[in-house]
Design an enzyme around this catalytic site. Structure first.
Site, PDB file in Angstrom:
ATOM      1  N   ASP A  45      -2.751   2.534  -4.060  1.00 20.19           N
ATOM      2  CA  ASP A  45      -2.519   2.954  -2.679  1.00 20.19           C
ATOM      3  C   ASP A  45      -1.844   4.319  -2.614  1.00 20.19           C
ATOM      4  OD1 ASP A  45      -3.691   0.681  -1.752  1.00 20.19           O
ATOM      5  OD2 ASP A  45      -1.828  -0.353  -1.227  1.00 20.19           O
ATOM      6  N   ASN A 122       0.864   5.282   6.415  1.00 21.38           N
ATOM      7  CA  ASN A 122       1.687   4.082   6.257  1.00 21.38           C
ATOM      8  C   ASN A 122       2.851   4.047   7.235  1.00 21.38           C
ATOM      9  OD1 ASN A 122       0.258   2.716   4.344  1.00 21.38           O
ATOM     10  ND2 ASN A 122       1.736   2.964   2.686  1.00 21.38           N
TER      11      ASN A 122
END
Length: 263
Positions: A45, A122
């Site tokens: 990620d 995020n």
């Protein structure tokens, strides 16, 4: 079609990156690091977060796909054993584009006329460089609370499984157009009170953070950590831009949540 490949930098990821590039060139695709139509992220990620920020000026034109070479990630849905299958899919198969919302952060400074704008995939976190963070939290222009504590985390739905979850925030499906505000160790006693629960704001609501004290702030935008002085306000809302993922097969979000946190 033009493509680019980003690597985590470890030997395994570098080897897979070389294979993907070689295979796609054999299929007559064009390698273009500046203006790719599709970006293949090889690593985890964090690698895809890096790729997102590298190509944030091309979000309307570039789609992302991830290959994970470590622990299972939420953005990387292919494994090394599937490289040949992925390459054939990219070269031969029209892909579905899935769009997820992003967080827009605008930092304004004392004196006016100067501001900084960021996009987060995020989250954004806000902490005081020294001592307790004291912030007025406004929602849609109205004072909601004065926060006192370690900090605040404002996350996207796709980032809700990251730092937000560690803070006790809710897990949101990444297709929801919303942002979430979660507290870090808030101070609650007979004098000071906060809501004490995460807040989920829809796309048409704006959250404004205004410092009560003249202090410096440590602000993170995903993996980027920045020191800001003379901050007047920090505005957070759902961005107009979105990130585009190239989907060649179903990507069951709740199955990924179960595999990551339960199984």
């Amino acid at each position: 079609m033009k493509f680019a490949v980003t690597s985590k930098g470890d030997p395994t990821s570098n080897e897979l990156t070389h294979k993907i590039r070689t295979y796609l060139l054999d299929f007559q695709l064009e390698y273009d690091e500046d203006q790719p139509d599709i970006v293949i992220s090889v690593g985890g990620d964090g690698t895809l977060l890096y790729a997102f920020h590298r190509y944030r000026s091309r979000l309307e034109k570039t789609a992302f796909v991830g290959v994970h070479t470590g622990h299972l990630g939420f953005y990387a849905d292919w494994v090394p054993d599937e490289i040949e299958k992925l390459v054939i899919a990219i070269a031969k198969t029209p892909y579905q584009v899935v769009e997820y919302p992003l967080l827009e952060v605008i930092i304004r400074y004392v004196g006016g006329g100067r501001e900084a704008r960021y996009l987060a995939l995020n989250e954004c976190t806000v902490k005081s460089v020294s001592g307790t963070l004291v912030m007025d939290v406004e929602i849609r222009g109205d004072l909601f609370e004065t926060f006192r504590g370690d900090g605040l985390c404002i996350s996207t739905p796709s980032g809700s499984t990251a730092y937000n979850k560690a803070l006790g925030g809710a897990i949101l499906h990444p297709s929801l157009e919303a942002i979430q505000v979660a507290e870090m160790a808030s101070i609650n006693n007979r004098v000071f009170r906060t809501i004490g629960s995460p807040l989920i704001l829809p796309a048409h609501h704006t959250c404004m953070l205004k410092p009560v004290n003249n202090v410096d702030f440590q602000i993170t935008i995903d993996h980027l950590s920045l020191l800001h002085k003379d901050v007047k306000s920090i505005q957070c809302r759902v961005a107009d831009e979105k990130i585009r993922f190239a989907r060649f097969r179903p990507f069951p979000f709740w199955k990924r949540v179960r595999e990551s946190f339960i199984n």
